[in-house]
Design an enzyme around this catalytic site. Sequence first.
Site, PDB file in Angstrom:
ATOM      1  N   SER A   1       9.913  25.675  -2.382  1.00  0.00           N
ATOM      2  CA  SER A   1       9.101  25.459  -1.191  1.00  0.00           C
ATOM      3  C   SER A   1       8.501  24.060  -1.148  1.00  0.00           C
ATOM      4  O   SER A   1       8.049  23.608  -0.101  1.00  0.00           O
ATOM      5  CB  SER A   1       7.971  26.495  -1.114  1.00  0.00           C
ATOM      6  OG  SER A   1       8.491  27.798  -0.969  1.00  0.00           O
TER       7      SER A   1
ATOM      8  N   GLY B   1      10.212  29.567   1.195  1.00  0.00           N
ATOM      9  CA  GLY B   1      11.121  28.440   1.386  1.00  0.00           C
ATOM     10  C   GLY B   1      10.437  27.284   2.085  1.00  0.00           C
ATOM     11  O   GLY B   1       9.321  27.426   2.609  1.00  0.00           O
TER      12      GLY B   1
ATOM     13  N   CYS C   1       5.670  34.376   2.336  1.00  0.00           N
ATOM     14  CA  CYS C   1       5.566  32.948   2.620  1.00  0.00           C
ATOM     15  C   CYS C   1       6.406  32.574   3.849  1.00  0.00           C
ATOM     16  O   CYS C   1       6.063  32.938   4.961  1.00  0.00           O
ATOM     17  CB  CYS C   1       5.945  32.138   1.384  1.00  0.00           C
ATOM     18  SG  CYS C   1       5.295  30.457   1.402  1.00  0.00           S
TER      19      CYS C   1
ATOM     20  N   ASN D   1       1.498  28.372  -1.168  1.00  0.00           N
ATOM     21  CA  ASN D   1       2.199  27.112  -0.955  1.00  0.00           C
ATOM     22  C   ASN D   1       2.779  27.128   0.445  1.00  0.00           C
ATOM     23  O   ASN D   1       3.930  27.491   0.653  1.00  0.00           O
ATOM     24  CB  ASN D   1       3.307  26.908  -1.995  1.00  0.00           C
ATOM     25  CG  ASN D   1       4.106  25.650  -1.724  1.00  0.00           C
ATOM     26  OD1 ASN D   1       3.700  24.808  -0.921  1.00  0.00           O
ATOM     27  ND2 ASN D   1       5.238  25.514  -2.375  1.00  0.00           N
TER      28      ASN D   1
ATOM     29  N   PHE E   1       2.558  25.687   7.126  1.00  0.00           N
ATOM     30  CA  PHE E   1       2.650  26.258   8.473  1.00  0.00           C
ATOM     31  C   PHE E   1       2.066  27.664   8.445  1.00  0.00           C
ATOM     32  O   PHE E   1       1.967  28.290   7.387  1.00  0.00           O
ATOM     33  CB  PHE E   1       4.108  26.302   8.943  1.00  0.00           C
ATOM     34  CG  PHE E   1       4.733  24.954   9.139  1.00  0.00           C
ATOM     35  CD1 PHE E   1       4.759  24.352  10.385  1.00  0.00           C
ATOM     36  CD2 PHE E   1       5.300  24.271   8.066  1.00  0.00           C
ATOM     37  CE1 PHE E   1       5.338  23.106  10.563  1.00  0.00           C
ATOM     38  CE2 PHE E   1       5.877  23.031   8.223  1.00  0.00           C
ATOM     39  CZ  PHE E   1       5.899  22.430   9.485  1.00  0.00           C
TER      40      PHE E   1
ATOM     41  N   HIS F   1       1.990  34.368  -2.480  1.00  0.00           N
ATOM     42  CA  HIS F   1       3.013  34.641  -3.490  1.00  0.00           C
ATOM     43  C   HIS F   1       2.573  35.744  -4.448  1.00  0.00           C
ATOM     44  O   HIS F   1       1.923  35.464  -5.456  1.00  0.00           O
ATOM     45  CB  HIS F   1       3.311  33.366  -4.280  1.00  0.00           C
ATOM     46  CG  HIS F   1       4.106  32.361  -3.515  1.00  0.00           C
ATOM     47  ND1 HIS F   1       5.481  32.254  -3.616  1.00  0.00           N
ATOM     48  CD2 HIS F   1       3.721  31.427  -2.620  1.00  0.00           C
ATOM     49  CE1 HIS F   1       5.903  31.297  -2.823  1.00  0.00           C
ATOM     50  NE2 HIS F   1       4.860  30.775  -2.210  1.00  0.00           N
TER      51      HIS F   1
ATOM     52  N   GLU G   1       4.311  37.309  -6.566  1.00  0.00           N
ATOM     53  CA  GLU G   1       5.041  37.326  -7.843  1.00  0.00           C
ATOM     54  C   GLU G   1       4.244  36.661  -8.961  1.00  0.00           C
ATOM     55  O   GLU G   1       4.585  36.784 -10.140  1.00  0.00           O
ATOM     56  CB  GLU G   1       6.413  36.649  -7.697  1.00  0.00           C
ATOM     57  CG  GLU G   1       6.411  35.136  -7.686  1.00  0.00           C
ATOM     58  CD  GLU G   1       5.922  34.541  -6.388  1.00  0.00           C
ATOM     59  OE1 GLU G   1       5.574  33.348  -6.375  1.00  0.00           O
ATOM     60  OE2 GLU G   1       5.878  35.270  -5.385  1.00  0.00           O
TER      61      GLU G   1
END
Length: 380
Positions: free
Chosen positions: A55, A236, A264, A306, A309, A354, A356
């Site tokens: 990303s 991404g 994300c 992260n 937008f 995120h 994870e």
Amino acid sequence: MTTSTRGAGQAPAVLVLEDGRTFRGRAYGAVGETFGEAVFSTGMTGYQETLTDPSYHRQVVVMTAPHVGNTGVNDEDPESRRIWVAGYVVRDPARRASNWRSQRSLDEELERQGVVGISGVDTRALTRHLRERGAMRVGIFSGEQLADEAALVERVRQAPEMKGADLSAEVATEQAYVVPAIGEKKFTVAAVDLGIKGMTPHRMAERGIEVHVLPATATAEDIWAVKPDGVFFSNGPGDPATAGHPVALMRAVLERGTPLFGICFGNQILGRALGFGTFKLKYGHRGINQPVQDRSTGKVEVTAHNHGFAVDAPLDKVSETPYGRAEVSHVCLNDNVVEGLRLLDRPAFSVQYHPEAAAGPHDAAYLFDRFVTLMEGQRA
């Protein structure tokens, strides 16, 4: 866009912003030049995971933590096959790595992969500048690339902007691959790789999910060929306004009613698929200490972010979409930015952060269990 040579040493370097502000320091990593979007990350740890997060493609990352590189670099913690940041900015790099898992120093790894960086910069002043003026184009120059500052500013202004950038296909896998379930296989998931981090399919595999990771160019037929119990859209880089193919692909999944989970960039894709707009944040959310509220429980989670937008969806009402009712499920407590979406009439949800936790806190790990619950409900 980067050109580099090896052997940074103590070579002088300069960071040049598109508004003309400059910061002088020393080369860190490779010597040469690089261009990208200047952003800052507030995480105090996890720099190796940050560097290898797809990303961050075409972004120059400023670390707000002053001391970076203390734990070195190893071969177990990368989140993808390479470092993706366009450049790296630190204040006080570690003189030596001090960790039993370290295999080499951070500056050696940056140099090995040709990543141009700069150290000795007042990152507090730089971060305050970006907070006030917003994320912007930047260049780092060292060695033979040093030149008159006015000429360097002009070169930075000629670099491409992040707004309007279509980047997911540049970082995604070109060939499909399978991450097998750990233990008994319970479900099959088709994961559309828009810049996926390695820990994400691992978190699903831990829950008995066999994950088929598909290229960003995958078609609906490619997804159905996997015979998935659920479909996942990954994180991404780039502007979600350019992501026409992923949006169309997600709409096909929504039409079919297969359980769907996105994180994300996947959250922004779901927003667009439902008919909401997206917009560029002034300086974005990046780091592993962002407070988010799950509106269904009232619980506040510390989360890893992260993104530059966000989805433009109403916080105060349930919205009617072509796929039934939808609501904002999570919100950032710093600025009320949409951090999650949930469909009320179909098995689909997404979050902007995120879960994870690589690197980052584990507060949001329950979201993978929520995905499993959706697939269990659909099977029943």
